[in-house]
Scaffold this motif. Structure first.
Motif, PDB file in Angstrom:
ATOM      1  N   UNK A 152       0.790  -1.226   0.000  1.00  0.00           N
ATOM      2  CA  UNK A 152       0.000   0.000   0.000  1.00  0.00           C
ATOM      3  C   UNK A 152       0.816   1.267   0.000  1.00  0.00           C
ATOM      4  N   UNK A 153       2.092   1.159   0.293  1.00  0.00           N
ATOM      5  CA  UNK A 153       2.954   2.330   0.242  1.00  0.00           C
ATOM      6  C   UNK A 153       3.260   2.683  -1.211  1.00  0.00           C
ATOM      7  N   UNK A 154       3.782   3.891  -1.391  1.00  0.00           N
ATOM      8  CA  UNK A 154       4.283   4.296  -2.699  1.00  0.00           C
ATOM      9  C   UNK A 154       5.769   4.560  -2.553  1.00  0.00           C
ATOM     10  N   UNK A 155       6.495   4.351  -3.644  1.00  0.00           N
ATOM     11  CA  UNK A 155       7.944   4.485  -3.615  1.00  0.00           C
ATOM     12  C   UNK A 155       8.426   5.316  -4.801  1.00  0.00           C
ATOM     13  N   UNK A 156       9.432   6.137  -4.557  1.00  0.00           N
ATOM     14  CA  UNK A 156      10.009   6.939  -5.623  1.00  0.00           C
ATOM     15  C   UNK A 156      11.455   7.252  -5.297  1.00  0.00           C
ATOM     16  N   UNK A 157      12.098   8.031  -6.140  1.00  0.00           N
ATOM     17  CA  UNK A 157      13.487   8.433  -5.901  1.00  0.00           C
ATOM     18  C   UNK A 157      13.646   9.917  -6.209  1.00  0.00           C
ATOM     19  N   UNK A 158      14.653  10.515  -5.590  1.00  0.00           N
ATOM     20  CA  UNK A 158      14.987  11.915  -5.843  1.00  0.00           C
ATOM     21  C   UNK A 158      16.500  12.030  -5.928  1.00  0.00           C
ATOM     22  N   UNK A 159      16.954  13.094  -6.566  1.00  0.00           N
ATOM     23  CA  UNK A 159      18.388  13.325  -6.734  1.00  0.00           C
ATOM     24  C   UNK A 159      18.744  14.715  -6.218  1.00  0.00           C
ATOM     25  N   UNK A 160      19.910  14.821  -5.574  1.00  0.00           N
ATOM     26  CA  UNK A 160      20.352  16.118  -5.084  1.00  0.00           C
ATOM     27  C   UNK A 160      21.878  16.168  -5.086  1.00  0.00           C
TER      28      UNK A 160
END
Length: 214
Positions: A152-160
């Protein structure tokens, strides 16, 4: 160890059928989540800068460390997640190690990921330099591909980007700019509200790895 409770997939499906699959999130919803992720990463970068600075008091470093860990799933400790088998629907509590931070050096290359608590402590007590400066870059990119997990969770990625400067007696002896990738967990939570309850997105940072260094 504190168990992080996850709303089951079936509850989410019951109350939010429009969010059954990540690709059904509206562009407006994605943009709102992206903004919140950027804000969290910017907060983390500010805490990092305070922890590394020689001009910040020990008490304020303690506060910055605690605030930084609050941004991560498990808050720097091992944690459990309730995961759901896609075929049987059976719920199982699965142990996960504490989130990690990977660093790198121009000469030494990629370093082995270390627990976030250890990374922050090392950053705070770095004795190699008489002055250490860690700055953030304005460039933060959040991937719009947010996918839903069986639990039920959602997952993503980010860059910095992180800019790192090491000084000895006011002389710059080392600097680098590292591009990093951070895992993002999006969790739909039900919270008390006047007249009942409401559901909100809870966003937590996960493992951070190095993409490139220059």
């Amino acid at each position: 160890m504190k168990t992080i409770k996850i709303i089951s997939f079936f509850i989410i499906l019951s109350f939010f059928p429009c969010l059954t699959y990540a690709q059904q999130l509206t562009e407006k919803e994605k943009k709102e989540l992206q903004i919140r992720v950027k804000n969290k990463i910017e907060d983390f970068q500010q805490y990092i800068s305070q922890i590394a600075s020689r001009k910040v008091s020990s008490q304020n470093k303690d506060a910055a460390t605690a605030n930084a860990l609050e941004l991560f799933i498990g808050k720097g400790k091992d944690y459990y997640l309730t995961e759901i088998d896609e075929k049987t629907g059976k719920e199982t509590k699965v142990h996960h190690n504490a989130v990690t931070m990977q660093t790198a050096g121009k000469r030494s290359g990629l370093h082995r990921p270390q627990p976030m608590v250890e990374y922050l402590e090392e950053l705070r007590n770095k004795t190699k330099y008489t002055r250490l400066v860690v700055e953030s870059s304005d460039a933060v990119y959040v991937d719009s591909n947010i996918r839903q997990l069986p639990n039920g969770q959602y997952e993503g990625v980010a860059y910095f980007y992180q800019k790192y400067y090491g000084y000895v007696e006011n002389r710059l002896v080392y600097s680098d700019t590292t591009k990093k990738k951070v895992k993002i967990i999006f969790d739909l939570k039900e919270v008390p509200a006047p007249g009942g309850s409401q559901k909100i997105w809870k966003i937590l940072l996960g493992d951070i790895s190095v993409v490139s260094i220059q």
